[in-house]
Motif scaffolding. Structure first.
Motif, PDB file in Angstrom:
ATOM      1  N   ASN A 212      29.927 -43.444  -8.018  1.00  0.00           N
ATOM      2  CA  ASN A 212      30.818 -43.438  -6.852  1.00  0.00           C
ATOM      3  C   ASN A 212      31.933 -42.406  -6.931  1.00  0.00           C
ATOM      4  N   GLU A 213      32.324 -42.005  -8.134  1.00  0.00           N
ATOM      5  CA  GLU A 213      33.412 -41.019  -8.272  1.00  0.00           C
ATOM      6  C   GLU A 213      32.959 -39.608  -7.974  1.00  0.00           C
ATOM      7  N   ARG A 214      31.655 -39.348  -8.123  1.00  0.00           N
ATOM      8  CA  ARG A 214      31.063 -38.049  -7.832  1.00  0.00           C
ATOM      9  C   ARG A 214      31.709 -36.917  -8.601  1.00  0.00           C
ATOM     10  N   LYS A 215      32.053 -37.179  -9.851  1.00  0.00           N
ATOM     11  CA  LYS A 215      32.575 -36.118 -10.713  1.00  0.00           C
ATOM     12  C   LYS A 215      31.415 -35.250 -11.180  1.00  0.00           C
ATOM     13  N   ARG A 216      31.703 -34.029 -11.431  1.00  0.00           N
ATOM     14  CA  ARG A 216      30.678 -33.128 -11.936  1.00  0.00           C
ATOM     15  C   ARG A 216      30.383 -33.483 -13.383  1.00  0.00           C
ATOM     16  N   SER A 217      29.206 -33.160 -13.812  1.00  0.00           N
ATOM     17  CA  SER A 217      28.722 -33.612 -15.109  1.00  0.00           C
ATOM     18  C   SER A 217      28.998 -32.606 -16.216  1.00  0.00           C
ATOM     19  N   PHE A 218      28.358 -32.839 -17.318  1.00  0.00           N
ATOM     20  CA  PHE A 218      28.564 -32.088 -18.548  1.00  0.00           C
ATOM     21  C   PHE A 218      27.214 -31.838 -19.179  1.00  0.00           C
ATOM     22  N   SER A 219      27.161 -30.892 -20.092  1.00  0.00           N
ATOM     23  CA  SER A 219      25.882 -30.571 -20.717  1.00  0.00           C
ATOM     24  C   SER A 219      25.886 -30.807 -22.226  1.00  0.00           C
ATOM     25  N   VAL A 220      27.046 -31.159 -22.771  1.00  0.00           N
ATOM     26  CA  VAL A 220      27.134 -31.445 -24.209  1.00  0.00           C
ATOM     27  C   VAL A 220      27.888 -32.750 -24.430  1.00  0.00           C
ATOM     28  N   CYS A 221      27.656 -33.367 -25.565  1.00  0.00           N
ATOM     29  CA  CYS A 221      28.354 -34.603 -25.915  1.00  0.00           C
ATOM     30  C   CYS A 221      29.837 -34.296 -26.137  1.00  0.00           C
ATOM     31  N   PRO A 222      30.733 -35.063 -25.532  1.00  0.00           N
ATOM     32  CA  PRO A 222      32.170 -34.809 -25.722  1.00  0.00           C
ATOM     33  C   PRO A 222      32.653 -35.154 -27.125  1.00  0.00           C
TER      34      PRO A 222
ATOM     35  N   PHE B 196      22.812 -31.610 -24.610  1.00  0.00           N
ATOM     36  CA  PHE B 196      21.933 -32.583 -23.981  1.00  0.00           C
ATOM     37  C   PHE B 196      20.696 -31.968 -23.342  1.00  0.00           C
ATOM     38  N   PHE B 197      20.825 -30.809 -22.751  1.00  0.00           N
ATOM     39  CA  PHE B 197      19.739 -30.215 -21.977  1.00  0.00           C
ATOM     40  C   PHE B 197      19.423 -28.831 -22.508  1.00  0.00           C
ATOM     41  N   ASP B 198      18.149 -28.528 -22.601  1.00  0.00           N
ATOM     42  CA  ASP B 198      17.739 -27.223 -23.099  1.00  0.00           C
ATOM     43  C   ASP B 198      18.047 -26.112 -22.109  1.00  0.00           C
ATOM     44  N   SER B 199      17.606 -26.297 -20.872  1.00  0.00           N
ATOM     45  CA  SER B 199      17.802 -25.215 -19.903  1.00  0.00           C
ATOM     46  C   SER B 199      18.414 -25.683 -18.590  1.00  0.00           C
ATOM     47  N   ASP B 200      18.164 -26.918 -18.203  1.00  0.00           N
ATOM     48  CA  ASP B 200      18.615 -27.407 -16.901  1.00  0.00           C
ATOM     49  C   ASP B 200      19.977 -28.090 -17.030  1.00  0.00           C
TER      50      ASP B 200
ATOM     51  N   GLU C 152      27.058 -47.321 -11.950  1.00  0.00           N
ATOM     52  CA  GLU C 152      27.237 -46.471 -13.119  1.00  0.00           C
ATOM     53  C   GLU C 152      25.912 -46.293 -13.850  1.00  0.00           C
ATOM     54  N   ILE C 153      25.810 -45.176 -14.534  1.00  0.00           N
ATOM     55  CA  ILE C 153      24.683 -44.904 -15.409  1.00  0.00           C
ATOM     56  C   ILE C 153      25.281 -44.640 -16.790  1.00  0.00           C
ATOM     57  N   MET C 154      24.730 -45.294 -17.801  1.00  0.00           N
ATOM     58  CA  MET C 154      25.225 -45.072 -19.155  1.00  0.00           C
ATOM     59  C   MET C 154      24.304 -44.096 -19.869  1.00  0.00           C
ATOM     60  N   LEU C 155      24.901 -43.078 -20.451  1.00  0.00           N
ATOM     61  CA  LEU C 155      24.182 -42.097 -21.244  1.00  0.00           C
ATOM     62  C   LEU C 155      24.566 -42.312 -22.702  1.00  0.00           C
ATOM     63  N   LYS C 156      23.628 -42.106 -23.598  1.00  0.00           N
ATOM     64  CA  LYS C 156      23.908 -42.293 -25.023  1.00  0.00           C
ATOM     65  C   LYS C 156      23.401 -41.084 -25.790  1.00  0.00           C
ATOM     66  N   CYS C 157      24.295 -40.436 -26.517  1.00  0.00           N
ATOM     67  CA  CYS C 157      23.932 -39.278 -27.330  1.00  0.00           C
ATOM     68  C   CYS C 157      23.028 -39.738 -28.468  1.00  0.00           C
ATOM     69  N   LYS C 158      21.889 -39.125 -28.593  1.00  0.00           N
ATOM     70  CA  LYS C 158      20.960 -39.510 -29.660  1.00  0.00           C
ATOM     71  C   LYS C 158      21.429 -39.030 -31.027  1.00  0.00           C
ATOM     72  N   HIS C 159      22.361 -38.094 -31.059  1.00  0.00           N
ATOM     73  CA  HIS C 159      22.847 -37.561 -32.327  1.00  0.00           C
ATOM     74  C   HIS C 159      23.937 -38.436 -32.941  1.00  0.00           C
ATOM     75  N   CYS C 160      24.987 -38.728 -32.183  1.00  0.00           N
ATOM     76  CA  CYS C 160      26.131 -39.472 -32.733  1.00  0.00           C
ATOM     77  C   CYS C 160      26.277 -40.884 -32.153  1.00  0.00           C
ATOM     78  N   LYS C 161      25.419 -41.234 -31.191  1.00  0.00           N
ATOM     79  CA  LYS C 161      25.409 -42.564 -30.558  1.00  0.00           C
ATOM     80  C   LYS C 161      26.587 -42.810 -29.614  1.00  0.00           C
ATOM     81  N   THR C 162      27.336 -41.780 -29.267  1.00  0.00           N
ATOM     82  CA  THR C 162      28.423 -41.924 -28.304  1.00  0.00           C
ATOM     83  C   THR C 162      27.851 -42.316 -26.957  1.00  0.00           C
ATOM     84  N   ARG C 163      28.474 -43.290 -26.315  1.00  0.00           N
ATOM     85  CA  ARG C 163      28.049 -43.733 -24.985  1.00  0.00           C
ATOM     86  C   ARG C 163      28.990 -43.158 -23.940  1.00  0.00           C
ATOM     87  N   ILE C 164      28.385 -42.665 -22.878  1.00  0.00           N
ATOM     88  CA  ILE C 164      29.147 -42.028 -21.809  1.00  0.00           C
ATOM     89  C   ILE C 164      28.769 -42.730 -20.508  1.00  0.00           C
ATOM     90  N   VAL C 165      29.757 -43.171 -19.771  1.00  0.00           N
ATOM     91  CA  VAL C 165      29.505 -43.833 -18.499  1.00  0.00           C
ATOM     92  C   VAL C 165      29.677 -42.818 -17.381  1.00  0.00           C
TER      93      VAL C 165
END
Length: 81
Positions: free
Chosen positions: A27-37, A43-47, A10-23
């Motif tokens: 292994n699940e290979r789910k598609r990702s997201f571009s904004v904090c839920p 999260f990303f300007d263009s990519d 797993e990789i843990m991501l943390k929103c710098k704005h609200c501090k929400t942590r996203i795991v």
């Protein structure tokens, strides 16, 4: 500390704005997201496919049979290497 790529699940991501942590489960290979839920912070300007691409790279690296890949997470101990 050295971690073999097969130990990383797993990789843990943390929103710098609200501090929400996203795991992000590699292994699940789910598609990702571009904004904090939680706060919709972008999260990303263009990519917007960056996490999808990262998922693909991690999957491919984990399945290479003739190469061992490890990540160094902290300063190495005298016993490591």
């Amino acid at each position: 500390m050295i971690k073999n790529i097969n130990e990383i699940t797993e990789i843990m991501l943390k929103c710098k704005h609200c501090k929400t942590r996203i795991v992000f489960d590699i292994n699940e290979r789910k598609r990702s997201f571009s904004v904090c839920p939680n706060c919709a912070n972008r999260f990303f300007d263009s990519d917007v496919k960056l996490l999808d691409d990262f998922d693909d790279v991690m999957y491919r690296l984990k399945h290479i049979k003739e190469l061992e890949i490890s990540f160094i997470c902290d300063k190495k101990d005298n016993n490591e290497r």
